[in-house]
Design a protein around this motif. Structure first.
Motif, PDB file in Angstrom:
ATOM      1  N   ALA B  50       0.847  -1.207   0.000  1.00 50.18           N
ATOM      2  CA  ALA B  50       0.000   0.000   0.000  1.00 50.18           C
ATOM      3  C   ALA B  50       0.878   1.250   0.000  1.00 50.18           C
ATOM      4  CB  ALA B  50      -0.912  -0.004   1.227  1.00 50.18           C
ATOM      5  N   ARG B  51       1.942   1.188   0.812  1.00 51.37           N
ATOM      6  CA  ARG B  51       2.851   2.343   0.879  1.00 51.37           C
ATOM      7  C   ARG B  51       3.481   2.604  -0.491  1.00 51.37           C
ATOM      8  NH1 ARG B  51       5.292   0.423   5.674  1.00 51.37           N
ATOM      9  NH2 ARG B  51       7.179   0.029   4.445  1.00 51.37           N
ATOM     10  N   ASP B  52       3.889   1.527  -1.164  1.00 51.69           N
ATOM     11  CA  ASP B  52       4.482   1.678  -2.507  1.00 51.69           C
ATOM     12  C   ASP B  52       3.489   2.327  -3.474  1.00 51.69           C
ATOM     13  OD1 ASP B  52       6.733   0.550  -1.552  1.00 51.69           O
ATOM     14  OD2 ASP B  52       6.424  -1.441  -2.447  1.00 51.69           O
ATOM     15  N   SER B  53       2.222   1.879  -3.382  1.00 50.90           N
ATOM     16  CA  SER B  53       1.189   2.469  -4.259  1.00 50.90           C
ATOM     17  C   SER B  53       1.012   3.957  -3.978  1.00 50.90           C
ATOM     18  CB  SER B  53      -0.160   1.765  -4.043  1.00 50.90           C
ATOM     19  OG  SER B  53      -0.116   0.485  -4.564  1.00 50.90           O
ATOM     20  N   ILE B  54       1.028   4.283  -2.673  1.00 48.04           N
ATOM     21  CA  ILE B  54       0.840   5.695  -2.300  1.00 48.04           C
ATOM     22  C   ILE B  54       1.996   6.537  -2.852  1.00 48.04           C
ATOM     23  CG2 ILE B  54       0.760   7.305  -0.346  1.00 48.04           C
ATOM     24  CD1 ILE B  54      -0.608   4.967   1.251  1.00 48.04           C
ATOM     25  N   VAL B  55       3.214   6.041  -2.643  1.00 46.84           N
ATOM     26  CA  VAL B  55       4.395   6.786  -3.106  1.00 46.84           C
ATOM     27  C   VAL B  55       4.371   6.920  -4.636  1.00 46.84           C
ATOM     28  CG1 VAL B  55       6.921   6.720  -3.301  1.00 46.84           C
ATOM     29  CG2 VAL B  55       5.810   6.181  -1.114  1.00 46.84           C
ATOM     30  N   LEU B  56       4.052   5.815  -5.313  1.00 49.02           N
ATOM     31  CA  LEU B  56       4.002   5.841  -6.783  1.00 49.02           C
ATOM     32  C   LEU B  56       2.946   6.850  -7.268  1.00 49.02           C
ATOM     33  CD1 LEU B  56       5.055   4.533  -9.428  1.00 49.02           C
ATOM     34  CD2 LEU B  56       3.171   2.886  -9.238  1.00 49.02           C
ATOM     35  N   SER B  57       1.801   6.819  -6.624  1.00 48.01           N
ATOM     36  CA  SER B  57       0.729   7.753  -6.998  1.00 48.01           C
ATOM     37  C   SER B  57       1.159   9.195  -6.790  1.00 48.01           C
ATOM     38  CB  SER B  57      -0.517   7.491  -6.152  1.00 48.01           C
ATOM     39  OG  SER B  57      -1.297   6.504  -6.738  1.00 48.01           O
ATOM     40  N   LEU B  58       1.786   9.442  -5.635  1.00 49.07           N
ATOM     41  CA  LEU B  58       2.168  10.821  -5.316  1.00 49.07           C
ATOM     42  C   LEU B  58       3.161  11.373  -6.327  1.00 49.07           C
ATOM     43  CD1 LEU B  58       2.472  10.771  -1.401  1.00 49.07           C
ATOM     44  CD2 LEU B  58       0.710  11.876  -2.782  1.00 49.07           C
ATOM     45  N   TRP B  59       4.183  10.575  -6.647  1.00 48.05           N
ATOM     46  CA  TRP B  59       5.189  11.158  -7.543  1.00 48.05           C
ATOM     47  C   TRP B  59       4.739  11.204  -8.987  1.00 48.05           C
ATOM     48  CZ3 TRP B  59       7.789   9.591 -11.781  1.00 48.05           C
ATOM     49  CH2 TRP B  59       8.072   8.241 -11.981  1.00 48.05           C
ATOM     50  N   THR B  60       4.008  10.183  -9.429  1.00 51.17           N
ATOM     51  CA  THR B  60       3.568  10.232 -10.842  1.00 51.17           C
ATOM     52  C   THR B  60       2.561  11.368 -11.063  1.00 51.17           C
ATOM     53  OG1 THR B  60       1.918   8.531 -10.359  1.00 51.17           O
ATOM     54  CG2 THR B  60       3.966   7.796 -11.397  1.00 51.17           C
ATOM     55  N   SER B  61       1.632  11.533 -10.118  1.00 56.11           N
ATOM     56  CA  SER B  61       0.634  12.602 -10.308  1.00 56.11           C
ATOM     57  C   SER B  61       1.299  13.978 -10.204  1.00 56.11           C
ATOM     58  CB  SER B  61      -0.512  12.472  -9.307  1.00 56.11           C
ATOM     59  OG  SER B  61      -0.003  12.473  -8.000  1.00 56.11           O
ATOM     60  N   SER B  62       2.306  14.085  -9.333  1.00 54.33           N
ATOM     61  CA  SER B  62       3.009  15.370  -9.229  1.00 54.33           C
ATOM     62  C   SER B  62       3.792  15.660 -10.504  1.00 54.33           C
ATOM     63  CB  SER B  62       3.964  15.369  -8.024  1.00 54.33           C
ATOM     64  OG  SER B  62       3.241  15.124  -6.848  1.00 54.33           O
ATOM     65  N   ALA B  63       4.450  14.621 -11.042  1.00 54.46           N
ATOM     66  CA  ALA B  63       5.212  14.811 -12.284  1.00 54.46           C
ATOM     67  C   ALA B  63       4.283  15.154 -13.440  1.00 54.46           C
ATOM     68  CB  ALA B  63       6.008  13.538 -12.596  1.00 54.46           C
ATOM     69  N   ALA B  64       3.137  14.469 -13.502  1.00 49.08           N
ATOM     70  CA  ALA B  64       2.181  14.748 -14.585  1.00 49.08           C
ATOM     71  C   ALA B  64       1.636  16.170 -14.460  1.00 49.08           C
ATOM     72  CB  ALA B  64       1.038  13.740 -14.537  1.00 49.08           C
ATOM     73  N   THR B  65       1.381  16.598 -13.228  1.00 50.17           N
ATOM     74  CA  THR B  65       0.860  17.962 -13.010  1.00 50.17           C
ATOM     75  C   THR B  65       1.899  18.993 -13.434  1.00 50.17           C
ATOM     76  OG1 THR B  65      -0.451  17.143 -11.165  1.00 50.17           O
ATOM     77  CG2 THR B  65      -0.119  19.515 -11.275  1.00 50.17           C
ATOM     78  N   LEU B  66       3.143  18.759 -13.041  1.00 51.86           N
ATOM     79  CA  LEU B  66       4.223  19.678 -13.405  1.00 51.86           C
ATOM     80  C   LEU B  66       4.363  19.768 -14.929  1.00 51.86           C
ATOM     81  CD1 LEU B  66       6.318  21.325 -11.768  1.00 51.86           C
ATOM     82  CD2 LEU B  66       7.954  19.519 -12.268  1.00 51.86           C
ATOM     83  N   THR B 221       2.852  -1.051 -11.782  1.00 53.31           N
ATOM     84  CA  THR B 221       2.050   0.099 -12.236  1.00 53.31           C
ATOM     85  C   THR B 221       0.832   0.333 -11.340  1.00 53.31           C
ATOM     86  OG1 THR B 221       0.721  -1.243 -13.730  1.00 53.31           O
ATOM     87  CG2 THR B 221       2.728  -0.255 -14.647  1.00 53.31           C
ATOM     88  N   ASP B 222       0.879  -0.166 -10.115  1.00 49.49           N
ATOM     89  CA  ASP B 222      -0.325  -0.085  -9.280  1.00 49.49           C
ATOM     90  C   ASP B 222      -0.367   1.218  -8.473  1.00 49.49           C
ATOM     91  OD1 ASP B 222       1.814  -0.978  -7.802  1.00 49.49           O
ATOM     92  OD2 ASP B 222       0.597  -2.202  -6.442  1.00 49.49           O
ATOM     93  N   VAL B 223      -0.694   2.311  -9.193  1.00 49.23           N
ATOM     94  CA  VAL B 223      -1.015   3.563  -8.490  1.00 49.23           C
ATOM     95  C   VAL B 223      -2.317   3.321  -7.722  1.00 49.23           C
ATOM     96  CG1 VAL B 223       0.165   5.193 -10.013  1.00 49.23           C
ATOM     97  CG2 VAL B 223      -2.103   4.373 -10.622  1.00 49.23           C
ATOM     98  N   LEU B 224      -2.694   4.258  -6.890  1.00 43.46           N
ATOM     99  CA  LEU B 224      -3.821   4.000  -5.970  1.00 43.46           C
ATOM    100  C   LEU B 224      -5.085   3.450  -6.655  1.00 43.46           C
ATOM    101  CD1 LEU B 224      -3.463   6.929  -3.403  1.00 43.46           C
ATOM    102  CD2 LEU B 224      -3.334   4.477  -2.924  1.00 43.46           C
ATOM    103  N   PRO B 225      -5.582   4.097  -7.737  1.00 43.91           N
ATOM    104  CA  PRO B 225      -6.814   3.545  -8.337  1.00 43.91           C
ATOM    105  C   PRO B 225      -6.606   2.122  -8.878  1.00 43.91           C
ATOM    106  CG  PRO B 225      -6.387   5.770  -9.122  1.00 43.91           C
ATOM    107  CD  PRO B 225      -5.166   5.336  -8.394  1.00 43.91           C
ATOM    108  N   ILE B 226      -5.412   1.866  -9.453  1.00 42.28           N
ATOM    109  CA  ILE B 226      -5.144   0.516  -9.969  1.00 42.28           C
ATOM    110  C   ILE B 226      -5.044  -0.469  -8.795  1.00 42.28           C
ATOM    111  CG2 ILE B 226      -3.431  -0.915 -11.192  1.00 42.28           C
ATOM    112  CD1 ILE B 226      -4.787   0.931 -13.124  1.00 42.28           C
ATOM    113  N   ALA B 227      -4.421  -0.026  -7.699  1.00 39.79           N
ATOM    114  CA  ALA B 227      -4.292  -0.891  -6.519  1.00 39.79           C
ATOM    115  C   ALA B 227      -5.670  -1.230  -5.953  1.00 39.79           C
ATOM    116  CB  ALA B 227      -3.433  -0.192  -5.464  1.00 39.79           C
TER     117      ALA B 227
END
Lengths: 247, 269
Positions: B50-66, B221-227
């Motif tokens: 779960a922690r890995d999913s959270i971290v993956l979600s946080l950085w990918t969404s931040s990178a996509a937003t940037l 590839t399990d970001v939060l929604p995928i997880a």
């Protein structure tokens, strides 16, 4: 020598319009423009400042056709009726917005101007925390500190009380004399127009109706196209401005 | 019937509708928090997957937003201020990914790669450009929706800056770039921050394009929604619920923050 000229300028914005207006302002002139609401006074200034582009006709600045020049290329100080102070900056930063040179010189000039205009106590205030009259003085100070040789003033003292208005008028006269400015001022107040201006141009329905030498009968009744050149003060010397700015 | 009585009935009907709707939303969102209780939920969210999913979600969404902001800020400003030829067509094109079904957006990304594959004569696979079923692909999939959304919300932010303010800046000697930096950007700052948060919230909740373009691979590839999707698919109901609650919490925080900045913006402009 003419420094600002409207050549057969027409602009139709529906409610407001200019119709074939021609006017020439000589170096060092103070032209007051009067007229009822909706007569096109503000349009005249905004066409000169580059805020609006005329449908036809030209604006000539210092001998060069500036009709299509962007506002930043015109070197005109415009003080609009609605102040247009930048809300994200405090009073001091608004005053310094158009200034160049070292920060120390900017600060010194800014403080001097604030003292002259009686707004020194407001320098660190947000502009939404000052009154309408104070905002007008800040906008005037910002325009003067920009350092252009041509100043366009649109009802820039309308929110001031009588006393402050008179003081501001005197200050402007001194500033004009010391900095060899040319001023085109729009005002509702005919007495102020005559007191400060060398010439009083009256607009109605987007056309120049009359041009009066200060406190004198009309020079010309109907004037499209009108040419006003470098004429200073009143012949009898009754104008305060003539006394102070004759060179 | 008296006028005051009619008014009471009118208000009563409308307020009842509002109340029922609020109750419905509170119940269906709140059930995620009530399902297993806070302690169990915390325990599930502390698991390494779960922690890995959270971290993956946080950085990918931040990178996509940037990445979305890098393109959306100039694009939104150009569309707001300049008379561009074909502006309506550009508008429609940029809005299209927002209204498309997310699965179609993901499928379209795959098709784009199929076309690229042909252009590279089948040599695209294995190169850094091939983002399919890879973590950078998640950022691209999120960007696909985030960028058009960013253009839309930033246009609203820029259009709230009076054009006369910009003209005033220019008449004081600033060129267009100087005016943008010194007036347009700072004056729309709160709108930009609110828009950025909205785009980030949308990115972190993105599911369809990621599922199609990157697949649902646990530990990869399990970001939060995928997880969440994988948890429900594998019968790990409690874990799925805990992750859902976390997304709801993130969404609520984002919305509260946006409202705060919108209030600030109203005061500023």
């Amino acid at each position: 020598m003419s420094v600002l000229e409207w050549q057969q300028v027409s602009l139709d914005l529906g409610e407001f319009a200019l119709r074939d207006v021609s006017l020439r302002v000589g170096s060092g002139d103070w032209i007051s423009i009067v007229g009822p609401t909706g007569s096109g006074k503000t349009l005249l200034l905004e066409v000169a400042a580059g805020f609006l582009r005329p449908d036809s006709g030209n604006v000539v600045l210092r001998g060069t056709n500036a009709t299509h020049s962007p506002p930043e290329a015109r070197s005109l100080a415009y003080v609009p009726q609605d102040d247009l102070l930048f809300p994200h900056l405090n009073v001091e930063d608004n005053l310094r917005f158009g200034m160049r040179g070292s920060r120390a010189r900017q600060a010194e000039a800014c403080n001097r101007m604030a003292n002259e205009l009686g707004i020194a106590h407001l320098l660190h205030r947000r502009v939404d925390a000052i009154s309408g009259g104070e905002a007008q003085r800040v906008a005037l100070g910002r325009g003067l500190l920009f350092g252009a040789d041509i100043l366009l003033l649109d009802e820039c003292t309308s929110a001031l009380d009588e006393e402050t208005r008179a003081e501001t008028g005197l200050f402007l006269q001194r500033w004009k004399r010391d900095h060899e400015l040319t001023i085109v001022q729009v005002t509702h107040d005919r007495s102020e127009a005559h007191r400060l201006g060398d010439l009083v141009v009256s607009l109605r329905d987007g056309r120049i109706e009359t041009v009066l030498r200060s406190e004198r009968p009309p020079l010309v009744e109907e004037l499209p196209p009108l040419i006003v050149s470098n004429q200073k003060g009143t012949p009898d010397g009754s104008s305060i401005l003539a006394d102070q700015t004759s060179r | 019937m008296k006028s005051s009585t009619r008014n009471r009935v009118f208000r009563g009907v409308f307020l009842t509708a509002l109340g029922l709707l609020v109750c419905f939303v509170v119940l269906f969102l709140g059930s995620a928090f009530l399902y297993s209780g806070p302690e169990r939920m915390f325990e599930l969210l502390s698991e390494s997957s779960a922690r890995d999913s959270i971290v993956l979600s946080l950085w990918t969404s931040s990178a996509a937003t940037l990445a979305a902001l890098v393109f959306a800020i100039p694009a939104a400003y150009a569309l707001t201020r300049w008379n561009l030829p074909g502006k309506t067509v550009i508008d429609v094109l940029l809005d299209l990914p927002i209204v498309l079904p997310p699965l179609v957006a993901g499928f379209s990304l795959l098709l784009l790669y199929a076309v690229l594959e042909r252009a590279f004569s089948g040599n695209l696979g294995g190169t850094p450009l091939d983002l399919r079923f890879r973590v950078p692909g998640i950022v691209l999939a999120q960007f696909t929706i985030a960028a058009p959304l960013a253009v839309r919300v930033l246009r609203a932010a820029f259009s709230e800056v009076p054009e006369r303010m910009e003209l005033m800046s220019r008449s004081l000697g600033q060129g267009e770039a100087g005016t943008f930096a010194r007036v347009s950007l700072p004056m729309s700052r709160n709108g930009l921050v609110a828009g950025t948060i909205l785009v980030w919230a949308r990115s972190i909740a993105e599911f369809g394009p990621i599922l199609i373009f990157c697949g649902a691979v646990r530990g990869k590839t399990d970001v939060l929604p995928i997880a969440i999707f994988l948890s429900f698919s594998n019968g790990e109901l409690e874990k799925g619920v805990a992750l859902s609650a976390l997304l709801i919490l993130l969404g609520a925080t984002a919305l509260v923050t946006i409202r705060r900045f919108r209030g600030e913006r109203a005061r500023l402009v």
